[in-house]
Design a protein around this motif. Structure first.
Motif, PDB file in Angstrom:
ATOM      1  N   TRP A  81      41.901  40.637  23.902  1.00 39.80           N
ATOM      2  CA  TRP A  81      40.533  40.849  24.357  1.00 39.80           C
ATOM      3  C   TRP A  81      39.660  41.218  23.166  1.00 39.80           C
ATOM      4  N   ASP A  82      38.370  41.144  23.376  1.00 41.58           N
ATOM      5  CA  ASP A  82      37.396  41.499  22.346  1.00 41.58           C
ATOM      6  C   ASP A  82      37.391  43.014  22.144  1.00 41.58           C
ATOM      7  N   VAL A  83      37.125  43.454  20.924  1.00 42.54           N
ATOM      8  CA  VAL A  83      37.047  44.897  20.670  1.00 42.54           C
ATOM      9  C   VAL A  83      35.913  45.534  21.473  1.00 42.54           C
ATOM     10  N   ASN A  84      35.007  44.724  21.977  1.00 42.26           N
ATOM     11  CA  ASN A  84      33.885  45.211  22.780  1.00 42.26           C
ATOM     12  C   ASN A  84      34.169  45.138  24.286  1.00 42.26           C
ATOM     13  N   ILE A  85      35.435  45.080  24.692  1.00 41.17           N
ATOM     14  CA  ILE A  85      35.788  44.793  26.079  1.00 41.17           C
ATOM     15  C   ILE A  85      35.142  45.750  27.075  1.00 41.17           C
ATOM     16  N   LYS A  86      35.073  47.041  26.761  1.00 42.75           N
ATOM     17  CA  LYS A  86      34.522  47.978  27.740  1.00 42.75           C
ATOM     18  C   LYS A  86      33.028  47.756  27.936  1.00 42.75           C
ATOM     19  N   GLY A 114      34.051  44.105  48.425  1.00 49.40           N
ATOM     20  CA  GLY A 114      34.292  42.885  49.190  1.00 49.40           C
ATOM     21  C   GLY A 114      34.934  41.755  48.410  1.00 49.40           C
ATOM     22  N   TRP A 115      35.129  41.917  47.096  1.00 41.57           N
ATOM     23  CA  TRP A 115      35.754  40.853  46.315  1.00 41.57           C
ATOM     24  C   TRP A 115      37.280  40.960  46.420  1.00 41.57           C
ATOM     25  N   ASP A 116      37.927  39.805  46.208  1.00 37.16           N
ATOM     26  CA  ASP A 116      39.392  39.748  46.192  1.00 37.16           C
ATOM     27  C   ASP A 116      39.932  39.646  44.768  1.00 37.16           C
ATOM     28  N   ILE A 117      39.334  38.753  43.972  1.00 41.83           N
ATOM     29  CA  ILE A 117      39.810  38.482  42.621  1.00 41.83           C
ATOM     30  C   ILE A 117      38.630  38.487  41.649  1.00 41.83           C
ATOM     31  N   LEU A 118      38.768  39.187  40.528  1.00 37.96           N
ATOM     32  CA  LEU A 118      37.860  39.052  39.391  1.00 37.96           C
ATOM     33  C   LEU A 118      38.686  38.369  38.299  1.00 37.96           C
ATOM     34  N   TRP A 119      38.477  37.069  38.131  1.00 43.11           N
ATOM     35  CA  TRP A 119      39.329  36.277  37.244  1.00 43.11           C
ATOM     36  C   TRP A 119      38.747  36.324  35.833  1.00 43.11           C
ATOM     37  N   VAL A 120      38.993  37.437  35.142  1.00 42.56           N
ATOM     38  CA  VAL A 120      38.360  37.674  33.845  1.00 42.56           C
ATOM     39  C   VAL A 120      39.080  36.987  32.687  1.00 42.56           C
ATOM     40  N   TYR A 215      39.626  29.482  46.833  1.00 43.30           N
ATOM     41  CA  TYR A 215      39.044  28.307  47.488  1.00 43.30           C
ATOM     42  C   TYR A 215      38.949  28.499  48.993  1.00 43.30           C
ATOM     43  N   VAL A 216      39.991  29.067  49.581  1.00 37.47           N
ATOM     44  CA  VAL A 216      40.047  29.188  51.034  1.00 37.47           C
ATOM     45  C   VAL A 216      39.159  30.317  51.542  1.00 37.47           C
ATOM     46  N   GLY A 217      39.194  31.464  50.860  1.00 36.29           N
ATOM     47  CA  GLY A 217      38.477  32.611  51.390  1.00 36.29           C
ATOM     48  C   GLY A 217      37.295  33.084  50.587  1.00 36.29           C
ATOM     49  N   GLY A 218      37.028  32.458  49.424  1.00 35.05           N
ATOM     50  CA  GLY A 218      35.963  32.974  48.573  1.00 35.05           C
ATOM     51  C   GLY A 218      36.361  34.329  48.026  1.00 35.05           C
ATOM     52  N   GLY A 219      35.383  35.168  47.754  1.00 35.94           N
ATOM     53  CA  GLY A 219      35.685  36.513  47.293  1.00 35.94           C
ATOM     54  C   GLY A 219      36.175  36.584  45.864  1.00 35.94           C
ATOM     55  N   CYS A 220      35.937  35.518  45.074  1.00 36.36           N
ATOM     56  CA  CYS A 220      36.379  35.489  43.682  1.00 36.36           C
ATOM     57  C   CYS A 220      35.179  35.336  42.755  1.00 36.36           C
ATOM     58  N   LEU A 221      35.242  36.027  41.618  1.00 40.15           N
ATOM     59  CA  LEU A 221      34.183  35.947  40.616  1.00 40.15           C
ATOM     60  C   LEU A 221      34.826  35.845  39.243  1.00 40.15           C
ATOM     61  N   ALA A 222      34.135  35.166  38.313  1.00 39.56           N
ATOM     62  CA  ALA A 222      34.699  34.943  36.975  1.00 39.56           C
ATOM     63  C   ALA A 222      33.587  34.838  35.946  1.00 39.56           C
ATOM     64  N   PRO A 223      33.899  35.182  34.694  1.00 38.57           N
ATOM     65  CA  PRO A 223      32.967  34.918  33.588  1.00 38.57           C
ATOM     66  C   PRO A 223      33.376  33.649  32.850  1.00 38.57           C
ATOM     67  N   TYR A 224      32.406  32.987  32.264  1.00 42.65           N
ATOM     68  CA  TYR A 224      32.707  31.861  31.363  1.00 42.65           C
ATOM     69  C   TYR A 224      31.763  31.937  30.171  1.00 42.65           C
ATOM     70  N   PRO A 225      32.280  31.983  28.953  1.00 42.52           N
ATOM     71  CA  PRO A 225      33.684  32.032  28.573  1.00 42.52           C
ATOM     72  C   PRO A 225      34.374  33.297  29.104  1.00 42.52           C
ATOM     73  N   PRO A 226      35.717  33.260  29.198  1.00 41.95           N
ATOM     74  CA  PRO A 226      36.454  34.399  29.754  1.00 41.95           C
ATOM     75  C   PRO A 226      36.401  35.625  28.856  1.00 41.95           C
ATOM     76  N   LEU A 227      36.772  36.773  29.420  1.00 38.89           N
ATOM     77  CA  LEU A 227      36.805  38.036  28.677  1.00 38.89           C
ATOM     78  C   LEU A 227      38.204  38.375  28.169  1.00 38.89           C
ATOM     79  N   ILE A 228      39.219  37.739  28.722  1.00 43.16           N
ATOM     80  CA  ILE A 228      40.607  37.948  28.296  1.00 43.16           C
ATOM     81  C   ILE A 228      41.160  36.595  27.856  1.00 43.16           C
TER      82      ILE A 228
END
Length: 318
Positions: A81-86, A114-120, A215-228
């Motif tokens: 991860w980036d040294v600036n991760i926090k 209400g989210w299920d996955i944060l795909w960082v 895909y089925v239930g939603g509840g997922c969020l992600a950054p692009y480009p990724p953080l990890i």
């Protein structure tokens, strides 16, 4: 795996220098798993390594459900991860709350509820192009790699709308067709859904399992480009993964895809912690900054709304 003391040494050092406390979840040797324990729906043509990887992710979901853990961040043993991760995660939280329409609400999680996955940490995740939706855009982010350094072209999001476009932008959105599980946060609700889906529907390799959940239930969020990202150490590529043979190519210098100020590539500089610590970009001639002292304040992002008719054609390789 418990015997991969080399990886444990590396991630323990990196996490310590980033102020991250964590617990190990031992990898699984699939050759020792009894046949009765393998789901009926599991594709027996998958390798033992793939099953072992899936099983340890399921063990984590099982533990979250059993211990009623509100949420957890799951990292692969070669994560970087980036040294600036926090500081990055503070801005990411602003974005997730905006997309969930909870930026002015009191929530249990700093990322909203209400989210299920944060795909960082992924190696690619498309966006949804057939609905009107919210995005959070962090413009001129010095920790974001330019598009020329994005990986996995087939899984890149379509960021052609003017509100999303920019060389050094980081965008937060609802992902589709995510790939790789370098790092993701999962909520208690997400862990329950994952256990139910993999047991009663169809057991799939880890990233495909998360993808279907999104895909089925939603509840997922992600950054692009990724953080990890995933770190590949200098030396033989056969050391990279326990899932299979990587061909034995020799790598002179370590690398971490899409992470500008890599923690693992700057360990020597980071050990004497101080404000004058100089951390170098992996790509000094392509990123906004060649190097930094200490950590950065990430630019404040903004919420934008994109209509489905604003996307232009974004051809991807077949």
């Amino acid at each position: 795996m418990p015997e991969r003391t080399d990886k444990r040494d590396m991630i323990a050092l990196a996490a310590s220098l980033s102020g991250i406390r964590f617990q190990w979840e031992d990898g699984v040797d699939a050759s020792k798993v009894p046949e009765k324990a393998i789901p009926e729906s599991w594709n027996r043509e998958e390798s033992n390594g793939t099953y072992g990887c899936w099983r340890v992710h399921m063990n984590i979901a099982q533990r979250i459900a059993a211990e009623q853990i509100a949420s957890a961040l799951v990292l692969e043993d070669d994560a970087d991860w980036d040294v600036n991760i926090k500081n990055q995660l503070v801005e990411f939280a602003r974005g997730t709350r905006y997309i969930l329409d909870q930026e002015r609400q009191a929530t249990h999680s700093p990322y909203g509820d209400g989210w299920d996955i944060l795909w960082v940490g992924h190696c690619g995740a498309r966006n949804i192009e057939d609905v009107d939706q919210r995005y959070w855009v962090i413009r001129d982010d010095p920790t974001a790699v330019p598009q020329s350094l994005w990986g996995y072209p087939r899984r890149q999001p379509n960021l052609t709308p003017p509100q999303l476009n920019g060389t050094f932008n980081r965008v937060i959105y609802g992902p589709r067709r995510g790939l790789c599980t370098w790092g993701y946060a999962i909520s208690l609700q997400g862990a329950r859904r994952l256990l139910e889906d993999q047991e009663l529907e169809q057991a799939l390799p880890s990233d495909r399992a998360l993808n279907r959940l999104c895909y089925v239930g939603g509840g997922c969020l992600a950054p692009y480009p990724p953080l990890i990202g995933t770190h590949r150490a200098a030396g033989s590529s056969d050391r990279d993964s326990d899932r299979g043979d990587a061909g034995g190519k020799y790598r002179k210098v370590g690398e971490t895809g899409q992470i500008v100020f890599s923690t693992k590539l700057n360990l020597k500089q980071l050990i004497p912690i101080g404000e004058d610590t100089v951390v170098k970009s992996q790509w000094p001639d392509k990123t906004l900054l060649k190097e930094i002292k200490g950590t950065l304040e990430i630019p404040r992002g903004e919420g934008v709304y994109v209509r489905k008719d604003e996307y232009k054609d974004f051809p991807r390789p077949s």
